[in-house]
Design an enzyme around this catalytic site. Structure first.
Site, PDB file in Angstrom:
ATOM      1  N   ASP A   9       6.920   4.360  14.177  1.00  0.00           N
ATOM      2  CA  ASP A   9       7.555   5.658  14.365  1.00  0.00           C
ATOM      3  C   ASP A   9       8.848   5.389  15.141  1.00  0.00           C
ATOM      4  OD1 ASP A   9       7.854   8.509  14.654  1.00  0.00           O
ATOM      5  OD2 ASP A   9       7.176   8.281  16.719  1.00  0.00           O
ATOM      6  N   LEU A  10       9.794   6.307  15.095  1.00  0.00           N
ATOM      7  CA  LEU A  10      11.080   6.070  15.776  1.00  0.00           C
ATOM      8  C   LEU A  10      11.145   6.773  17.135  1.00  0.00           C
ATOM      9  CD1 LEU A  10      14.061   5.054  15.688  1.00  0.00           C
ATOM     10  CD2 LEU A  10      14.622   7.200  14.541  1.00  0.00           C
ATOM     11  N   ASP A  11      11.153   8.123  17.060  1.00  0.00           N
ATOM     12  CA  ASP A  11      11.347   8.917  18.276  1.00  0.00           C
ATOM     13  C   ASP A  11      10.138   8.781  19.187  1.00  0.00           C
ATOM     14  OD1 ASP A  11      13.848   9.996  17.399  1.00  0.00           O
ATOM     15  OD2 ASP A  11      12.776  11.367  16.090  1.00  0.00           O
ATOM     16  N   THR A  17      14.362  10.064  22.059  1.00  0.00           N
ATOM     17  CA  THR A  17      15.284  11.120  21.637  1.00  0.00           C
ATOM     18  C   THR A  17      14.747  12.510  21.974  1.00  0.00           C
ATOM     19  OG1 THR A  17      14.243  10.821  19.512  1.00  0.00           O
ATOM     20  CG2 THR A  17      16.464   9.931  19.736  1.00  0.00           C
ATOM     21  N   LYS A  45       6.876  17.201  19.234  1.00  0.00           N
ATOM     22  CA  LYS A  45       6.893  15.748  19.009  1.00  0.00           C
ATOM     23  C   LYS A  45       6.208  15.388  17.686  1.00  0.00           C
ATOM     24  CE  LYS A  45       7.551  13.928  23.583  1.00  0.00           C
ATOM     25  NZ  LYS A  45       6.988  13.209  24.721  1.00  0.00           N
ATOM     26  N   SER A 114       9.301   7.576   9.973  1.00  0.00           N
ATOM     27  CA  SER A 114       9.704   8.636  10.915  1.00  0.00           C
ATOM     28  C   SER A 114       9.842   9.984  10.221  1.00  0.00           C
ATOM     29  CB  SER A 114      11.050   8.255  11.538  1.00  0.00           C
ATOM     30  OG  SER A 114      11.607   9.344  12.227  1.00  0.00           O
ATOM     31  N   ALA A 115       9.578  11.057  10.973  1.00  0.00           N
ATOM     32  CA  ALA A 115       9.774  12.416  10.451  1.00  0.00           C
ATOM     33  C   ALA A 115      11.247  12.820  10.481  1.00  0.00           C
ATOM     34  CB  ALA A 115       8.975  13.399  11.305  1.00  0.00           C
ATOM     35  N   LYS A 145       4.083  14.642   8.744  1.00  0.00           N
ATOM     36  CA  LYS A 145       2.928  14.273   9.559  1.00  0.00           C
ATOM     37  C   LYS A 145       2.304  15.574  10.088  1.00  0.00           C
ATOM     38  CE  LYS A 145       5.478  10.219  11.230  1.00  0.00           C
ATOM     39  NZ  LYS A 145       6.155   9.566  12.366  1.00  0.00           N
ATOM     40  N   GLU A 169       2.723   4.806  17.160  1.00  0.00           N
ATOM     41  CA  GLU A 169       3.013   6.249  17.188  1.00  0.00           C
ATOM     42  C   GLU A 169       2.921   6.806  18.605  1.00  0.00           C
ATOM     43  OE1 GLU A 169       3.823   9.104  16.190  1.00  0.00           O
ATOM     44  OE2 GLU A 169       4.221   8.775  14.094  1.00  0.00           O
ATOM     45  N   ASP A 170       3.750   7.791  18.913  1.00  0.00           N
ATOM     46  CA  ASP A 170       3.657   8.438  20.233  1.00  0.00           C
ATOM     47  C   ASP A 170       3.185   9.886  20.121  1.00  0.00           C
ATOM     48  OD1 ASP A 170       6.100   9.398  19.066  1.00  0.00           O
ATOM     49  OD2 ASP A 170       6.557  10.237  21.048  1.00  0.00           O
TER      50      ASP A 170
HETATM   51  C1  BG6 Z   1      10.457  13.376  14.923  1.00  0.00           C
HETATM   52  C2  BG6 Z   1      10.506  13.988  16.307  1.00  0.00           C
HETATM   53  O1  BG6 Z   1      10.572  11.988  15.001  1.00  0.00           O
HETATM   54  O2  BG6 Z   1      11.511  13.886  14.122  1.00  0.00           O
HETATM   55  C3  BG6 Z   1      10.453  15.496  16.188  1.00  0.00           C
HETATM   56  O3  BG6 Z   1       9.413  13.523  17.071  1.00  0.00           O
HETATM   57  C4  BG6 Z   1      11.588  15.987  15.290  1.00  0.00           C
HETATM   58  O4  BG6 Z   1      10.552  16.069  17.461  1.00  0.00           O
HETATM   59  C5  BG6 Z   1      11.490  15.300  13.930  1.00  0.00           C
HETATM   60  O5  BG6 Z   1      11.492  17.390  15.123  1.00  0.00           O
HETATM   61  C6  BG6 Z   1      12.613  15.695  12.978  1.00  0.00           C
HETATM   62  O6  BG6 Z   1      13.822  15.182  13.464  1.00  0.00           O
HETATM   63  P1  BG6 Z   1      15.247  15.504  12.870  1.00  0.00           P
HETATM   64  O7  BG6 Z   1      16.117  14.410  13.456  1.00  0.00           O
HETATM   65  O8  BG6 Z   1      15.149  15.390  11.379  1.00  0.00           O
HETATM   66  O9  BG6 Z   1      15.627  16.863  13.316  1.00  0.00           O
HETATM   67 MG    MG Z   2       7.481  10.002  17.676  1.00  0.00          MG
END
Ligand code: BG6
Ligand code: MG
Length: 220
Positions: A9-11, A17, A45, A114-115, A145, A169-170
């Site tokens: 996962d990224l964030d 972020t 998150k 990542s989402a 997710k 994952e966090d």
């Molecule tokens: C996830 C974050 O990685 O990405 C979420 O944990 C965020 O908080 C989601 O809403 C979508 O991100 P973005 O950058 O497409 O707005």
């Molecule tokens: Mg995350």
């Protein structure tokens, strides 16, 4: 020896972020006239941008037209991008680089799951884009997710069956997605919150040096 792969996962795992998402969502809530706290931010998150807006509007007890929602999704992201485009390699979380070096040394391939639709940009900002074998982000999936889709596409990019993939994952939604994909889930953060994960660590620096060797040694 077993062939394994890793999906990150990224964030919250590679970079933090959440603080920038918070500032951008809070500014929208301020404009709409309700309070949005750090505790509220926890609910967002791992959740997609569209779902995040829905949760935010629930918090404010507001119902908006589709048109207004689209407008706010765009303005929130524009605000968020102001922070993201200032990011550099100093924002890579502790333990990430040595973990990637460790994986490279073991010839274990890794992809991003990542989402975020901003994932490629963020990875480029912090100088990690070229290290990943593949990127699966919010633009590549139809279901967010906790649906396992993002990680199943990640396994395809690794050319591995899901059970040979290890996910970092966090977020609760992300751990659930990894479990539903039949992958090994590693929760990074509060162990109580992420109690559905197969393994828990507060951060990546806590991962034992020989962590992957036990998976490699497994006979399938
Ligand atoms: C996830 C974050 O990685 O990405 C979420 O944990 C965020 O908080 C989601 O809403 C979508 O991100 P973005 O950058 O497409 O707005
Ligand atoms: Mg995350």
């Amino acid at each position: 020896m077993k062939t394994i792969g890793v999906i990150f996962d990224l964030d919250g795992v590679i970079v933090d972020t959440a603080k920038y998402h918070f500032l951008a969502w809070k500014s929208l809530a301020d404009n709409l006239g309700f309070e949005f706290t750090e505790a509220h931010n926890e609910l967002l998150k791992g959740v997609s941008r569209v779902r995040s807006l829905e949760i935010l509007l629930d918090i404010g007890n507001l119902e908006l037209s589709e048109e207004k929602k689209q407008e706010y999704l765009i303005s929130k992201n524009e605000h968020y991008l102001k922070y993201i485009t200032q990011m550099g390699s100093e924002e890579i979380l502790p333990g990430v680089i040595s973990l990637l070096d460790n994986l490279d040394g073991l010839n274990i391939e890794y992809v991003l799951g990542s989402a975020s639709k901003n994932a490629p940009l963020i990875l480029k900002q912090v100088g990690l884009f070229d290290r990943f074998k593949g990127i699966v982000d919010g633009n590549s999936v139809s279901s967010a997710k906790p649906d396992p889709e993002v990680f199943l596409i990640g396994a395809q990019k690794l050319s591995l069956p899901p059970e040979n993939c290890i996910v970092f994952e966090d977020a609760i939604a992300g751990v659930e997605a990894a479990n539903r994909a039949n992958m090994t889930s590693i929760g990074i953060g509060d162990a109580e919150t992420l109690n559905e994960a197969d393994y828990n660590y507060n951060n990546l620096t806590e991962l034992p040096q020989n962590f992957f060797n036990m998976f490699l040694a497994e006979k399938v």
